[in-house]
Design an enzyme around this catalytic site. Structure first.
Site, mmCIF file in Angstrom:
data_model
loop_
_atom_site.group_PDB
_atom_site.id
_atom_site.type_symbol
_atom_site.label_atom_id
_atom_site.label_comp_id
_atom_site.label_asym_id
_atom_site.label_seq_id
_atom_site.Cartn_x
_atom_site.Cartn_y
_atom_site.Cartn_z
ATOM 1 N N LYS A 4 -5.525 25.035 14.282
ATOM 2 C CA LYS A 4 -6.547 25.704 14.648
ATOM 3 C C LYS A 4 -6.303 25.584 12.330
ATOM 4 O O LYS A 4 -7.396 26.418 11.242
ATOM 5 C CB LYS A 4 -5.797 27.428 13.518
ATOM 6 C CG LYS A 4 -4.645 27.766 13.530
ATOM 7 C CD LYS A 4 -4.119 28.562 13.951
ATOM 8 C CE LYS A 4 -2.922 28.856 14.646
ATOM 9 N NZ LYS A 4 -2.577 29.856 15.590
ATOM 10 N N LYS A 49 -4.107 16.634 18.099
ATOM 11 C CA LYS A 49 -3.682 17.757 18.557
ATOM 12 C C LYS A 49 -5.089 19.120 18.133
ATOM 13 O O LYS A 49 -5.550 18.808 16.575
ATOM 14 C CB LYS A 49 -2.478 19.181 17.853
ATOM 15 C CG LYS A 49 -1.996 19.901 19.279
ATOM 16 C CD LYS A 49 -0.706 20.300 18.042
ATOM 17 C CE LYS A 49 -1.347 21.185 17.167
ATOM 18 N NZ LYS A 49 -0.143 21.634 16.960
ATOM 19 N N LYS A 105 4.017 19.335 9.645
ATOM 20 C CA LYS A 105 3.294 20.486 8.216
ATOM 21 C C LYS A 105 3.473 20.234 6.925
ATOM 22 O O LYS A 105 2.996 20.748 5.874
ATOM 23 C CB LYS A 105 3.575 22.157 8.594
ATOM 24 C CG LYS A 105 3.197 22.214 9.746
ATOM 25 C CD LYS A 105 3.328 23.858 10.581
ATOM 26 C CE LYS A 105 2.458 24.109 11.720
ATOM 27 N NZ LYS A 105 2.672 25.057 11.750
HETATM 28 P P1 TYM Z 1 1.473 28.490 17.470
HETATM 29 O O1 TYM Z 1 0.872 29.961 16.839
HETATM 30 O O2 TYM Z 1 0.745 27.057 16.670
HETATM 31 O O3 TYM Z 1 0.489 28.017 18.653
HETATM 32 C C1 TYM Z 1 0.768 28.938 19.970
HETATM 33 C C2 TYM Z 1 0.549 28.466 20.844
HETATM 34 O O4 TYM Z 1 -0.748 28.270 21.466
HETATM 35 C C3 TYM Z 1 0.236 26.322 21.613
HETATM 36 N N1 TYM Z 1 -1.126 25.789 21.199
HETATM 37 C C4 TYM Z 1 -1.260 24.688 22.157
HETATM 38 N N2 TYM Z 1 -1.212 24.490 22.910
HETATM 39 C C5 TYM Z 1 -1.845 23.715 24.062
HETATM 40 N N3 TYM Z 1 -2.555 22.111 23.631
HETATM 41 C C6 TYM Z 1 -3.075 22.800 21.572
HETATM 42 N N4 TYM Z 1 -3.504 22.411 20.951
HETATM 43 C C7 TYM Z 1 -2.027 23.863 21.258
HETATM 44 N N5 TYM Z 1 -2.479 24.560 20.039
HETATM 45 C C8 TYM Z 1 -1.343 25.223 19.416
HETATM 46 C C9 TYM Z 1 1.497 26.633 20.729
HETATM 47 O O5 TYM Z 1 2.211 25.930 21.604
HETATM 48 C C10 TYM Z 1 1.928 27.712 21.057
HETATM 49 O O6 TYM Z 1 2.654 28.231 22.547
HETATM 50 N N6 TYM Z 1 6.524 28.381 17.204
HETATM 51 C C11 TYM Z 1 5.415 28.950 17.840
HETATM 52 C C12 TYM Z 1 4.940 30.250 18.033
HETATM 53 C C13 TYM Z 1 6.648 30.886 18.345
HETATM 54 C C14 TYM Z 1 7.125 31.284 19.549
HETATM 55 C C15 TYM Z 1 8.206 32.092 18.939
HETATM 56 C C16 TYM Z 1 6.406 30.406 19.816
HETATM 57 C C17 TYM Z 1 7.157 31.830 17.173
HETATM 58 N N7 TYM Z 1 8.463 32.409 17.592
HETATM 59 C C18 TYM Z 1 9.164 32.601 20.137
HETATM 60 C C19 TYM Z 1 7.876 31.180 21.638
HETATM 61 C C20 TYM Z 1 8.648 31.634 21.267
HETATM 62 C C21 TYM Z 1 4.095 28.828 17.236
HETATM 63 O O7 TYM Z 1 4.311 28.113 15.656
HETATM 64 O O8 TYM Z 1 3.049 28.573 17.915
#
Ligand code: TYM
Length: 333
Positions: free
Chosen positions: A201, A198, A114
């Site tokens: 967004k 991947k 990032k």
């Molecule tokens: P974030 O917002 O990027 O994504 C949310 C969830 O979607 C999953 N994900 C995917 N899974 C499969 N294929 C993909 N291409 C894909 N893109 C995203 C992510 O693995 C995630 O589960 N840091 C985290 C958010 C967070 C969090 C937490 C998660 C903050 N605190 C505590 C669990 C527990 C994040 O940025 O996810």
């Protein structure tokens, strides 16, 4: 055994099929097991680690909440809230940040990706982001955390922080060491334009992902244009494994239909590409379109969404506040 489930999604707009299949669909399944306590968080404090437009951020917080609700998360069964309304998360992150080590953070690949080449210009928040994530999880004594494959390293860091805290302060099992729940298959949905990247967004090309707000025509168009190769459809997974774009499309089809990759291979062997793509688009429309219609409906009632977040936040704060108080006592405050 009852599980304490916690997970979060960033309100950074463009929630997509990867978020749904990798995480949100699983949130809903876990909620169906009656004995589980589920907490799902719109992690808005994480979103501001990169620059946000305040008006758009406000809209995206509501939209992410609407995605949770439209996908089937029920606010009478699970706690739904947004992180910035629960101050204990920030306080917990500070306390745990004094336990986490620089060397651990320096290994985080998501920060490297990032921050890009010029990491001197990345925000400090982006660097310490995984500590806030650890606080999210540990303040609720979470036992299980459903996430996509890309969050695995952050979960490992959370486990390291919990173990070190328990060891440093000689309080065995005080912080629960959580288990990641990462689906064995299809936990990494790839871009429709490049099977090695991947689905994300932040990808500049909207054609690279199916957004949860896409309508029928957009879904048909994106699947039609999704990158593939010109070989016949595969007869076995050995052949499929060599073809990243097609493997991703077969994975999406299997995941959305809750079936194995082998079943999908058998269903389409000997058929032509257009038949597969039509069926894929049809299935996606069947599953995603009702969610998208419901999101748009919910977004018209901002007060309802705000009420859910307010209720959820006060329930979450009750739990998190107690844990922060205990952490402070242990530390010596
Ligand atoms: P974030 O917002 O990027 O994504 C949310 C969830 O979607 C999953 N994900 C995917 N899974 C499969 N294929 C993909 N291409 C894909 N893109 C995203 C992510 O693995 C995630 O589960 N840091 C985290 C958010 C967070 C969090 C937490 C998660 C903050 N605190 C505590 C669990 C527990 C994040 O940025 O996810």
């Amino acid at each position: 055994m009852s599980k304490k489930i916690f997970s979060g999604v960033q309100p950074s707009g463009n929630l997509h099929l990867g978020n749904y299949l990798g995480a949100i669909k699983n949130f809903v399944n876990l909620q169906k097991e009656k004995e589980n306590n589920c907490i799902y968080c719109v992690v808005d404090l994480h979103a501001v680690t990169v620059k946000q437009n305040p008006e758009i951020l406000k809209r995206n917080i509501r939209e992410t909440t609407a995605v949770f609700l439209a996908s089937g998360i029920d606010p009478t069964k699970s706690i739904i809230f947004n992180q910035s309304m629960v101050p204990s998360h920030s306080e917990g992150a500070w306390l745990l940040g004094c336990v986490a080590r620089m060397g651990w953070l320096n290994r985080m690949t998501q920060f490297k990706e990032k921050a890009g080449k010029d990491k001197e210009k990345a925000s400090v928040g982006l660097y310490i982001y995984p500590i806030l994530m650890a606080a999210d999880i540990l303040l609720y004594d979470s036992t299980h955390v459903p996430v996509g494959e890309d969050q695995k390293q952050h979960l490992e860091l959370t486990r390291d922080i919990a173990n070190k805290f328990n060891l440093d302060f000689k309080c065995e099992n005080f912080l629960t060491v959580p288990e990641p729940l990462i689906q064995k298959n299809f936990s990494r949905i790839m871009s429709l334009k490049d099977g090695t990247k991947k689905m994300s967004k932040s990808d500049l090309s909207d054609q690279s992902r199916i957004n949860l707000t896409d309508d029928k025509d957009q879904i048909i168009n994106k699947i039609r244009k999704a990158k593939t190769d010109s070989d016949p459809l595969p007869h076995d997974d050995e052949n499929l494994n060599k073809r990243s774009e097609l493997k991703n499309l077969f994975g999406i089809f299997s995941s959305i239909n809750d079936q194995s990759l082998d079943t999908t291979i058998n269903e389409f062997k000997g058929k032509n590409f257009s038949e597969f793509k039509n069926k894929l688009a049809e299935t996606l429309i069947e599953k995603i379109n009702p969610i998208s219609i419901e999101i748009n409906k919910l977004l018209k009632d901002k007060e309802y969404i705000d009420k859910i977040l307010k209720n959820g936040s006060s329930q979450a704060e009750e739990i998190a506040k107690r844990k922060v108080e205990d952490i402070k006592k242990i530390i010596g405050f």
